[in-house]
Design a protein around this motif. Structure first.
Motif, PDB file in Angstrom:
ATOM      1  N   SER A 371       0.849  -1.193   0.000  1.00 44.81           N
ATOM      2  CA  SER A 371       0.000   0.000   0.000  1.00 44.81           C
ATOM      3  C   SER A 371       0.885   1.243   0.000  1.00 44.81           C
ATOM      4  O   SER A 371       2.058   1.185   0.351  1.00 44.81           O
ATOM      5  CB  SER A 371      -0.925   0.005   1.220  1.00 44.81           C
ATOM      6  N   PHE A 390      -6.661  -4.748  -6.560  1.00 40.97           N
ATOM      7  CA  PHE A 390      -6.534  -3.548  -5.731  1.00 40.97           C
ATOM      8  C   PHE A 390      -7.738  -3.470  -4.800  1.00 40.97           C
ATOM      9  O   PHE A 390      -8.872  -3.322  -5.261  1.00 40.97           O
ATOM     10  CB  PHE A 390      -6.461  -2.292  -6.604  1.00 40.97           C
ATOM     11  N   ARG A 391      -7.492  -3.542  -3.509  1.00 34.27           N
ATOM     12  CA  ARG A 391      -8.592  -3.578  -2.541  1.00 34.27           C
ATOM     13  C   ARG A 391      -8.363  -2.541  -1.449  1.00 34.27           C
ATOM     14  O   ARG A 391      -7.242  -2.082  -1.222  1.00 34.27           O
ATOM     15  CB  ARG A 391      -8.712  -4.972  -1.922  1.00 34.27           C
ATOM     16  N   MET A 392      -9.448  -2.221  -0.754  1.00 37.59           N
ATOM     17  CA  MET A 392      -9.368  -1.316   0.381  1.00 37.59           C
ATOM     18  C   MET A 392      -9.201  -2.130   1.651  1.00 37.59           C
ATOM     19  O   MET A 392     -10.069  -2.952   1.990  1.00 37.59           O
ATOM     20  CB  MET A 392     -10.611  -0.442   0.464  1.00 37.59           C
ATOM     21  N   ARG A 401      -4.667   2.875   2.731  1.00 37.59           N
ATOM     22  CA  ARG A 401      -5.641   1.784   2.835  1.00 37.59           C
ATOM     23  C   ARG A 401      -5.752   1.010   1.519  1.00 37.59           C
ATOM     24  O   ARG A 401      -5.961  -0.196   1.532  1.00 37.59           O
ATOM     25  CB  ARG A 401      -7.017   2.318   3.232  1.00 37.59           C
ATOM     26  N   ARG A 402      -5.640   1.729   0.401  1.00 34.49           N
ATOM     27  CA  ARG A 402      -5.727   1.030  -0.889  1.00 34.49           C
ATOM     28  C   ARG A 402      -4.513   0.119  -1.011  1.00 34.49           C
ATOM     29  O   ARG A 402      -3.369   0.545  -0.871  1.00 34.49           O
ATOM     30  CB  ARG A 402      -5.776   2.033  -2.031  1.00 34.49           C
ATOM     31  N   THR A 403      -4.758  -1.156  -1.278  1.00 31.62           N
ATOM     32  CA  THR A 403      -3.718  -2.180  -1.184  1.00 31.62           C
ATOM     33  C   THR A 403      -3.701  -3.036  -2.440  1.00 31.62           C
ATOM     34  O   THR A 403      -4.749  -3.386  -2.977  1.00 31.62           O
ATOM     35  CB  THR A 403      -3.970  -3.073   0.047  1.00 31.62           C
ATOM     36  N   TYR A 404      -2.496  -3.359  -2.883  1.00 37.95           N
ATOM     37  CA  TYR A 404      -2.330  -4.243  -4.038  1.00 37.95           C
ATOM     38  C   TYR A 404      -1.929  -5.626  -3.556  1.00 37.95           C
ATOM     39  O   TYR A 404      -0.959  -5.784  -2.811  1.00 37.95           O
ATOM     40  CB  TYR A 404      -1.274  -3.696  -4.995  1.00 37.95           C
TER      41      TYR A 404
END
Length: 623
Positions: A371, A390-392, A401-404
């Motif tokens: 992130s 890509f998720r929160m 917070r946005r995460t790969y």
């Protein structure tokens, strides 16, 4: 120059220029050009350009693009020779558009498909490649070599840091390449965060060795041009020949060299045979594939681990080139402790998670989740793939917070240092390039006479991994040569299997899936005997047999005939270095890598070797 890195567990932010990190790439470059207009910015194709000249060249290209209808937010494919890459990319960025790299080495079918996917209205190319491109593209072209039009003003457009800088297509698991959308800020914050770690500045000379369709080139290009250094664009023939590359690094006073681990292993092999001065080389940055530190033992034994420093950087296209960094020492090479990738860059967070998204304990393997501001905007025209990758996250600050979810596996030690383990899916790295086995298999299955296909690598994700493929073919269908030609017309060279076999049927596991392990074991079993092909055995001399044996062992094939072509058998530039090194050591012939590129057929290469052999070997010997 200062130290490369503080204590590895020091997470203090090292950003030296926050204002520049919040700017666009071409604006940052323009300020550098205004600061040092006469300094050499670029050496390519045997000529050099100052910062002022490069800036002006890019402005002319931008003006012609605007005149051709390019507007901010457009996607502009760039199809140019290596010597023209930098002004072409800068010109596109100055219009507010994003560039889409089209490597001229890719087959036309793939280039046409990518241009069509992004809805290209204009392609940037040159007067030679335009002839080829007109066969598959009916739109407009802007040629980089055209003279400036005084009535065509340079563009004046508003470009924001969060606007796209490029869309880079990588191999896709569904059989279709994935376009990764990267913004200006994604890149500028990378360069700002690493500038203090590596003490980047105007005294540096960087090599640009990699394809501009591979994101390592982004690091190479801007690492030089944003800090007043000189970028040396290395032509393909020099980049592929380790002995010539060593000479070039020495002659040009290169200070920063970026390599894949397998490419550095080839370079180290040539350095062992003919050590170069490398007096100014201070930093070698590794990336693109898994590092086995033991492969650097010989290098460290000769040169130590202080000058130059070797740093391994783990990265992903979706997180803008680099995520973590780890200085590699002789101790790493001797420890056999895995593949160290170190700690995250100061502005990124990395966590290891299990299948349920829970943190994994120290020492246990988990998936790398990243992130921070390096994350790409997502995938081009693929909202579903973007949502999956890509998720929160439920933790972290708003901007982290946005995460790969990378799909890469690693473990951490008690100090938080990471060690790369492998993949949890069918993605592999081949000479630094991402390859989805599913895309290669889908291309093979698209042949009308192929019933089923399977693709694997012989050594997983490690240095020197090779692609292997098997196919079941309808009666009267093509042989392996025909299938390889079919793939070569559709896939980049690094995605064409090194070895392709036809089989009557695919072995299956108890649950009905193709048994890759059985196929790989069969391949290993049938590749143990090396030497000249049986049909040639009655007429080879001792030198031909010796060279054929080297080729067969390095290529991993049972035998090599006098008429066989090294590259048709799956050879590539990294294997070339191994063959040349062994030819020098075992035969005593002082041939260079260029000899194999110029004479890739075994019989022709043997004659080059015969001319250079320390002990003359007659073609009549041992007949």
């Amino acid at each position: 120059m200062g130290a490369i890195v503080p204590e590895l567990n020091d997470r203090t932010c090292l950003t030296t220029n926050p204002a520049a990190a919040a700017d666009t790439l071409h604006a940052w470059f323009a300020r550098q050009a205004a600061r040092s207009p006469r300094a050499t910015a670029l050496t390519a194709g045997g000529t050099s350009m100052s910062y002022a000249e490069l800036h002006e060249s890019a402005r002319h290209i931008a003006a012609r693009l605007v005149a051709a209808g390019v507007r901010p937010g457009d996607l502009v494919p760039v199809l140019v020779p290596r010597s023209q890459v930098v002004p072409a990319i800068l010109g596109v960025l100055m219009t507010g558009a994003a560039y889409v790299p089209l490597d001229p080495r890719y087959p036309d079918t793939r280039l046409a498909s990518l241009a069509e996917r992004v809805g290209a209205g204009v392609i940037v190319t040159d007067d030679e490649l335009v002839v080829r491109a007109k066969a598959w593209y009916a739109g407009s072209f802007v040629l980089v070599g055209d003279a400036a039009d005084p009535d065509c003003p340079a563009p004046s457009v508003e470009v924001a840091p969060d606007d796209l800088a490029y869309v880079m297509f990588t191999s896709g698991s569904t059989g279709t390449p994935k376009g990764v959308k990267i913004t200006h800020h994604n890149v500028t914050r990378l360069m700002a965060e690493t500038s203090a770690i590596y003490d980047l500045g105007p005294d540096d000379v960087w090599t640009m060795l990699h394809s501009y369709a591979f994101d390592f080139s982004v690091w190479e290009m801007w690492g030089a041009l944003l800090f007043g250094g000189r970028l040396l664009v290395v032509e393909d023939d020099e980049a592929r020949a380790p002995d010539e590359l060593l000479d070039l690094i020495d002659r040009e006073g290169v200070t920063v060299l970026s390599q894949t681990p397998s490419a550095l292993a080839a370079l180290a092999g040539s350095d062992e045979l003919r050590p170069a001065g490398l007096d100014r080389l201070r930093l070698i940055v590794l990336g693109g594939e898994r590092l086995d530190p033991a492969t650097l033992s010989g290098w460290f034994a000769r040169r130590g681990d202080e000058q130059p420093r070797v740093v391994n950087m783990y990265g992903i296209t979706e997180t803008t080139v680099h995520v973590t960094y780890c200085p590699i020492t002789a101790q790493h090479a001797a420890a056999d402790a895995g593949s160290p990738i170190g700690v995250p860059l100061p502005d990124l967070d990395v966590s290891l998670r299990d299948e349920d998204g829970a943190p994994t304990p120290v020492g246990e393997v988990g998936e790398i989740w990243v992130s921070g501001p390096g994350l790409a905007r997502g995938y081009f025209d693929d909202d579903d793939a973007t949502a999956r990758a890509f998720r929160m996250a439920a933790w972290g600050s708003d901007d982290h917070r946005r995460t790969y979810l990378s799909g890469d596996l690693a473990r951490a030690d008690g100090d938080g240092r990471l060690f790369y383990v492998g993949r949890r899916d069918e993605q592999v790295k081949v000479r630094g390039y991402r390859v989805e086995l599913g895309e290669v298999g889908a291309a093979l299955k698209s042949h009308p006479d192929v019933i089923d296909a399977c693709v694997a690598t012989d050594t997983g994700d490690s240095v020197g991994s090779r692609l292997l493929a098997w196919a079941t073919v309808r009666p009267g269908g093509p042989g392996t040569d025909g299938l390889r030609a079919f793939l070569a017309d559709r896939l980049p060279g690094h995605m064409v299997p090194n070895e392709l076999r036809t089989v009557d049927s695919m072995p299956l596991t108890p649950n009905g899936k193709v048994d890759r392990k059985a196929l790989l074991e069969q391949a290993r079993t049938t590749s143990r005997t090396v030497g000249p092909a049986p049909q040639d055995a009655h007429r080879v001399d001792s030198l031909q047999a010796a060279v054929a044996g080297i080729w067969a062992e390095e290529l991993g094939v049972p035998e090599v005939g006098l008429g066989d072509d090294f590259f048709d058998l799956g050879g590539h530039s990294l294997l070339v270095a191994n063959v040349i090194r062994r030819t020098r050591k075992e035969i005593g012939a002082q041939v260079g890598a260029r000899a194999l590129f110029q004479a890739p057929r075994l019989a022709d290469f043997v004659e080059r070797v015969r001319d250079q052999a320390a002990t003359p070997v007659s073609a009549a010997d041992d007949r």
